[in-house]
Design a protein around this motif. Sequence first.
Motif, PDB file in Angstrom:
ATOM      1  N   SER A   1       0.336  -1.087   0.340  1.00 32.67           N
ATOM      2  CA  SER A   1      -0.031   0.238   0.110  1.00 32.67           C
ATOM      3  C   SER A   1       0.914   1.083   0.550  1.00 32.67           C
ATOM      4  CB  SER A   1      -0.650   0.292   1.033  1.00 32.67           C
ATOM      5  OG  SER A   1      -2.464   1.329   1.262  1.00 32.67           O
TER       6      SER A   1
ATOM      7  N   ALA B   1      -8.297   2.292  -4.502  1.00 35.92           N
ATOM      8  CA  ALA B   1      -9.179   2.265  -3.457  1.00 35.92           C
ATOM      9  C   ALA B   1      -9.064   0.379  -2.522  1.00 35.92           C
ATOM     10  CB  ALA B   1     -10.690   1.886  -4.147  1.00 35.92           C
TER      11      ALA B   1
ATOM     12  N   GLN C   1      -6.859   0.903  -0.271  1.00 37.68           N
ATOM     13  CA  GLN C   1      -6.562   1.199   0.393  1.00 37.68           C
ATOM     14  C   GLN C   1      -5.969   2.500   0.867  1.00 37.68           C
ATOM     15  OE1 GLN C   1     -10.362   1.799   2.822  1.00 37.68           O
ATOM     16  NE2 GLN C   1     -10.034   0.147   1.588  1.00 37.68           N
TER      17      GLN C   1
ATOM     18  N   PRO D   1      -5.294   6.066   0.573  1.00 40.44           N
ATOM     19  CA  PRO D   1      -6.240   7.089   0.581  1.00 40.44           C
ATOM     20  C   PRO D   1      -6.357   8.302  -0.374  1.00 40.44           C
ATOM     21  CG  PRO D   1      -4.549   7.077   2.486  1.00 40.44           C
ATOM     22  CD  PRO D   1      -4.244   6.171   1.579  1.00 40.44           C
TER      23      PRO D   1
ATOM     24  N   GLN E   1     -10.379   8.955   0.395  1.00 35.19           N
ATOM     25  CA  GLN E   1     -11.873   8.163   0.652  1.00 35.19           C
ATOM     26  C   GLN E   1     -12.478   6.845   0.130  1.00 35.19           C
ATOM     27  OE1 GLN E   1     -15.006  10.698   2.060  1.00 35.19           O
ATOM     28  NE2 GLN E   1     -13.444  12.653   1.746  1.00 35.19           N
ATOM     29  N   PRO E   2     -11.161   5.821   0.259  1.00 32.89           N
ATOM     30  CA  PRO E   2     -11.708   4.835  -0.675  1.00 32.89           C
ATOM     31  C   PRO E   2     -12.445   4.086   0.197  1.00 32.89           C
ATOM     32  CG  PRO E   2      -9.176   4.882   0.706  1.00 32.89           C
ATOM     33  CD  PRO E   2      -9.773   5.770  -0.081  1.00 32.89           C
ATOM     34  N   ARG E   3     -13.246   2.674  -0.320  1.00 31.56           N
ATOM     35  CA  ARG E   3     -14.482   2.755  -0.423  1.00 31.56           C
ATOM     36  C   ARG E   3     -14.961   0.913  -0.936  1.00 31.56           C
ATOM     37  NH1 ARG E   3     -19.729   6.221  -1.293  1.00 31.56           N
ATOM     38  NH2 ARG E   3     -19.388   5.748  -3.663  1.00 31.56           N
ATOM     39  N   VAL E   4     -15.236   0.081   0.215  1.00 30.86           N
ATOM     40  CA  VAL E   4     -15.911  -0.656  -0.493  1.00 30.86           C
ATOM     41  C   VAL E   4     -17.651  -1.255  -0.833  1.00 30.86           C
ATOM     42  CG1 VAL E   4     -15.741  -3.704  -0.429  1.00 30.86           C
ATOM     43  CG2 VAL E   4     -14.621  -2.464   0.688  1.00 30.86           C
TER      44      VAL E   4
ATOM     45  N   PHE F   1     -14.734  -2.098  -5.352  1.00 32.21           N
ATOM     46  CA  PHE F   1     -13.876  -0.842  -4.614  1.00 32.21           C
ATOM     47  C   PHE F   1     -13.756   0.561  -5.376  1.00 32.21           C
ATOM     48  CE2 PHE F   1     -12.437  -5.212  -4.053  1.00 32.21           C
ATOM     49  CZ  PHE F   1     -12.659  -5.248  -2.238  1.00 32.21           C
TER      50      PHE F   1
ATOM     51  N   TYR G   1     -13.330   4.975  -4.759  1.00 32.29           N
ATOM     52  CA  TYR G   1     -13.077   6.202  -3.936  1.00 32.29           C
ATOM     53  C   TYR G   1     -14.409   6.863  -4.152  1.00 32.29           C
ATOM     54  CZ  TYR G   1      -8.028   5.347  -4.532  1.00 32.29           C
ATOM     55  OH  TYR G   1      -6.777   5.419  -3.759  1.00 32.29           O
TER      56      TYR G   1
ATOM     57  N   THR H   1      -3.596  13.362   2.509  1.00 29.44           N
ATOM     58  CA  THR H   1      -3.738  12.438   3.551  1.00 29.44           C
ATOM     59  C   THR H   1      -2.166  13.327   3.972  1.00 29.44           C
ATOM     60  OG1 THR H   1      -4.091  10.748   1.875  1.00 29.44           O
ATOM     61  CG2 THR H   1      -2.553  10.408   3.376  1.00 29.44           C
TER      62      THR H   1
END
Length: 196
Positions: free
Chosen positions: A102, A125, A128, A130, A147-150, A163, A165, A181
């Motif tokens: 990462s 994403a 993760q 950021p 803002q990465p998200r699932v 996945f 952002y 970040t």
Amino acid sequence: MTIAREAVHRFTREEYYQMVEAGIFQDKRVERLGGEILDMAPQNHPHAWTVAVLNQFLTRHLPEGFFVRCQSPLEIRDEHDPEPDLAVIAGNIRELRSHPQSAALVIEVADDSLRRDRRKAAIYAMAQIPEYWIVDVRGRQIVQYTQPRVVQGRGAEGPEERFEYAVIRALNEPEVIVSETLALPANRVGDLRPPS
């Protein structure tokens, strides 16, 4: 009449690195995405200039405890080994024993690679990461993903994860980009791309 599908070969990370060590990709720039080994376009002057300027900016302004990797692999899950133009990694470079999984910030410089770099947003994403920037040389803008998200969805074979952002901002030349970040100084978008 049935149309045959194109054959796509997928390789594990171990197979990929064995091919690299055997010199199969000698003098070629490649990366592995979704298990597929893909050619990367040669770097033209605008691309190389932008990578160098961004590298200099990051190296000069990064807070303590971070370092920059330039055009080196990230190992994301089992199926992805992208080689982003720049990745900001937390930690001490001398203690790095393998490719990171990462990063705090990833930057891709897009000239001929815009479509692929957009596709990589889902991969970053997934890891993760950021914050992700695409510096679009031709479009004269920077697209900032945060803002990465699932996202849970339903695919042909049942439930699946996607996945992405949550926040995507396109910033044009008169605007300023600020990392969400890292404690980096604000920078005008036009200063991070080659002069016309």
